[in-house]
Design a protein around this motif. Structure first.
Motif, PDB file in Angstrom:
ATOM      1  N   TYR A 183       0.710   2.331  -0.994  1.00 45.36           N
ATOM      2  CA  TYR A 183       1.949   1.959  -1.679  1.00 45.36           C
ATOM      3  C   TYR A 183       3.151   2.755  -1.170  1.00 45.36           C
ATOM      4  O   TYR A 183       3.011   3.877  -0.685  1.00 45.36           O
ATOM      5  CB  TYR A 183       1.788   2.131  -3.191  1.00 45.36           C
ATOM      6  CG  TYR A 183       1.011   1.001  -3.807  1.00 45.36           C
ATOM      7  CD1 TYR A 183       1.651  -0.006  -4.525  1.00 45.36           C
ATOM      8  CD2 TYR A 183      -0.374   0.903  -3.649  1.00 45.36           C
ATOM      9  CE1 TYR A 183       0.945  -1.067  -5.075  1.00 45.36           C
ATOM     10  CE2 TYR A 183      -1.088  -0.155  -4.184  1.00 45.36           C
ATOM     11  CZ  TYR A 183      -0.424  -1.137  -4.901  1.00 45.36           C
ATOM     12  OH  TYR A 183      -1.126  -2.183  -5.430  1.00 45.36           O
ATOM     13  N   PHE A 188      -4.400   4.333  -3.949  1.00 48.36           N
ATOM     14  CA  PHE A 188      -3.029   3.909  -4.229  1.00 48.36           C
ATOM     15  C   PHE A 188      -2.047   4.577  -3.265  1.00 48.36           C
ATOM     16  O   PHE A 188      -1.207   3.917  -2.649  1.00 48.36           O
ATOM     17  CB  PHE A 188      -2.658   4.237  -5.671  1.00 48.36           C
ATOM     18  CG  PHE A 188      -1.289   3.779  -6.079  1.00 48.36           C
ATOM     19  CD1 PHE A 188      -1.115   2.571  -6.721  1.00 48.36           C
ATOM     20  CD2 PHE A 188      -0.163   4.552  -5.804  1.00 48.36           C
ATOM     21  CE1 PHE A 188       0.156   2.130  -7.085  1.00 48.36           C
ATOM     22  CE2 PHE A 188       1.108   4.122  -6.167  1.00 48.36           C
ATOM     23  CZ  PHE A 188       1.257   2.905  -6.809  1.00 48.36           C
ATOM     24  N   HIS A 240       0.602   1.904 -13.693  1.00 48.19           N
ATOM     25  CA  HIS A 240      -0.216   1.025 -12.854  1.00 48.19           C
ATOM     26  C   HIS A 240      -1.663   1.003 -13.307  1.00 48.19           C
ATOM     27  O   HIS A 240      -2.298  -0.057 -13.337  1.00 48.19           O
ATOM     28  CB  HIS A 240      -0.127   1.499 -11.399  1.00 48.19           C
ATOM     29  CG  HIS A 240      -0.865   0.638 -10.431  1.00 48.19           C
ATOM     30  ND1 HIS A 240      -0.342  -0.538  -9.939  1.00 48.19           N
ATOM     31  CD2 HIS A 240      -2.094   0.770  -9.856  1.00 48.19           C
ATOM     32  CE1 HIS A 240      -1.208  -1.098  -9.109  1.00 48.19           C
ATOM     33  NE2 HIS A 240      -2.275  -0.316  -9.036  1.00 48.19           N
ATOM     34  N   LEU A 275       2.102   5.719 -11.362  1.00 47.42           N
ATOM     35  CA  LEU A 275       0.640   5.680 -11.348  1.00 47.42           C
ATOM     36  C   LEU A 275       0.080   5.485 -12.753  1.00 47.42           C
ATOM     37  O   LEU A 275      -0.865   4.727 -12.950  1.00 47.42           O
ATOM     38  CB  LEU A 275       0.079   6.974 -10.755  1.00 47.42           C
ATOM     39  CG  LEU A 275       0.132   7.094  -9.229  1.00 47.42           C
ATOM     40  CD1 LEU A 275      -0.064   8.542  -8.814  1.00 47.42           C
ATOM     41  CD2 LEU A 275      -0.936   6.212  -8.605  1.00 47.42           C
TER      42      LEU A 275
END
Length: 201
Positions: free
Chosen positions: A58, A54, A71, A68
């Motif tokens: 991102y 990630f 997500h 996070l």
């Protein structure tokens, strides 16, 4: 008499939704096995692989523990523990945000970026298998999966995802339509995670 178990072979033999649930469970096992195998090779946990991947891709404003957690549908404590471990291994650092000194963003350092590029390949076997399916079938599968995720979002089973069907700009005008572009979208154009995503107002 209560509902029959989805995982009973007799139930699956006569119930299509049970077969689909069982198939999805098998696919989740694929991810679990691929993640664990990759994690063991590098001495980290599956969650840490997801965090590294990630952070590699991102934007900075999304590289927070709160984002996070949402997500990945995990608690802040779980993500925080993973981040602390990666920090202790010198894979990432925290930087205080300019607008709020109480919050911080996460940044991979050189070793973290190198490791992230190695471990993000864990899903390649699954992607390679999907590439053998024709584009029409891939588009149909994507559309069905997004509809399923959307319904799970609405039922509160998982946190709302940043995908087209949840977006402020998305409408159905004789099909899928994005008001930001603006244009009609094919099933293959639908995004699971869109940089321009905005929650409905």
């Amino acid at each position: 008499m209560g509902r029959k178990s989805t995982f009973g072979p007799e139930q699956q033999a006569t119930n299509t939704s049970s077969k689909i649930v069982a198939a999805l469970e098998r696919l989740s096992e694929v991810f679990r096995v691929l993640l664990w195998d990759n994690a063991k090779q590098h001495g980290i946990s599956p969650i840490q692989i997801q965090v590294l991947t990630f952070l590699l891709h991102y934007p900075e404003e999304q590289r927070t523990i709160t984002f996070l957690a949402a997500h990945f549908n995990m608690t802040k404590a779980t993500i925080s523990d993973a981040v602390k471990s990666l920090e202790a291994k010198n894979y990432l650092i925290r930087k205080v945000t300019a607008t709020d000194t109480r919050s911080h963003t996460l940044h991979l350092i050189k070793a973290g970026k190198a490791l992230a590029k190695k471990v993000e390949c864990f899903a390649y076997p699954l992607q390679n298998t999907l590439s053998l399916t024709c584009s029409k079938e891939q588009s149909a599968l994507l559309e069905h999966l997004l509809q399923l995720i959307f319904k799970l979002n609405r039922e509160g089973i998982i946190t709302p995802q940043r995908m087209c069907l949840n977006c402020h700009f998305y409408t159905q005008k004789g099909g899928h339509y994005c008001n930001l572009v603006p244009c009609k979208l094919k099933a293959a154009d639908l995004r699971v995670d869109c940089p321009e995503f905005q929650f409905p107002q």
